[in-house]
Motif scaffolding. Sequence first.
Motif, short mmCIF file in Angstrom:
data_model
loop_
_atom_site.label_atom_id
_atom_site.label_comp_id
_atom_site.label_asym_id
_atom_site.label_seq_id
_atom_site.Cartn_x
_atom_site.Cartn_y
_atom_site.Cartn_z
N MET A 90 0.38 -1.24 -0.35
CA MET A 90 0.47 0.45 0.54
C MET A 90 0.88 1.38 0.10
SD MET A 90 -3.35 -1.19 3.18
CE MET A 90 -1.63 -1.15 3.96
N ARG A 91 1.23 2.15 -1.20
CA ARG A 91 1.75 2.76 -1.47
C ARG A 91 0.53 4.54 -0.51
NH1 ARG A 91 1.69 4.88 -7.01
NH2 ARG A 91 -0.06 5.25 -6.85
N ILE A 92 1.65 4.98 0.34
CA ILE A 92 1.70 5.83 1.75
C ILE A 92 1.81 7.07 0.90
CG2 ILE A 92 1.66 7.02 3.65
CD1 ILE A 92 0.58 4.19 3.44
N LYS A 93 0.95 8.72 0.95
CA LYS A 93 1.58 10.24 0.53
C LYS A 93 2.87 10.22 1.50
CE LYS A 93 -2.84 11.61 -1.11
NZ LYS A 93 -4.50 12.42 -0.89
N TRP A 94 3.07 10.74 1.01
CA TRP A 94 4.72 11.46 1.49
C TRP A 94 4.51 12.67 2.80
CZ3 TRP A 94 7.50 16.07 2.16
CH2 TRP A 94 8.81 15.55 3.10
N ARG A 95 3.39 13.18 2.63
CA ARG A 95 3.71 13.84 4.26
C ARG A 95 2.59 12.81 4.78
NH1 ARG A 95 -1.63 16.33 0.88
NH2 ARG A 95 -3.22 15.10 1.15
N ASP A 96 2.38 11.84 5.53
CA ASP A 96 1.46 10.67 6.01
C ASP A 96 2.70 10.09 6.32
OD1 ASP A 96 -0.86 11.96 5.47
OD2 ASP A 96 -1.72 10.65 3.97
N ARG A 97 3.83 10.53 5.69
CA ARG A 97 4.66 8.88 6.20
C ARG A 97 5.08 8.58 8.16
NH1 ARG A 97 7.43 13.65 5.25
NH2 ARG A 97 9.00 13.72 6.06
N GLN A 98 5.02 9.44 8.48
CA GLN A 98 5.00 9.35 10.36
C GLN A 98 4.04 9.11 11.40
OE1 GLN A 98 7.73 10.20 12.20
NE2 GLN A 98 6.92 9.17 13.51
N ASP A 99 2.52 9.18 10.37
CA ASP A 99 1.59 8.27 10.39
C ASP A 99 1.38 7.04 10.20
OD1 ASP A 99 0.82 10.52 11.39
OD2 ASP A 99 -0.97 10.74 10.17
#
Length: 172
Positions: free
Chosen positions: A95-104
């Motif tokens: 599942m790809r994650i948006k870069w801005r959501d990487r810490q979440d």
Amino acid sequence: MDTVSFRFDAHGGFAEVMGLAKLDDLGLELQFSTRDAVFGVVKTGQRSLRVPLEVLMSVRYRAGFLWLMPVIELRVNDLKVLDGLPESEEGRVRMRIKWRDRQDARDFVKELEMLRSHVRIQQLDRSLDRLSSQLPPRSSEAAPLPPAPPLAVPPTAPAATTPQPRPSQSES
């Protein structure tokens, strides 16, 4: 963090799966829909898929290419669990994650790993209890152990004699 959004390509890049991964006490729930990636017009209805923690083999967070494309990878040991989710034929979902959501996403993976470990410990405890209940009961009147044999004492070495000095050649 108990929810993270994801997306990944499906059907050879002609479709895109978008959704939310939610974590609760019962396990992991994937809520997703699929739409065509070419025009974005055709879209499926919202679907939900529950992944019990018992069948979850591993969950990993990966930073991706040049740390710009973070990914959460799930692996399960039962293919039926992921039935209906595109691109999950081998029991693996990336599942790809948006870069801005990487810490979440990192926090989500840590929490999921912790819950998965807790469930695994409970499974091992139940297995241990089941195995120990199959052992024969211990008798309170067990036979006494035989006495230990005495330790062998090594023989003492003869007293060392002091060597006598040799006569030198000049004395002869």
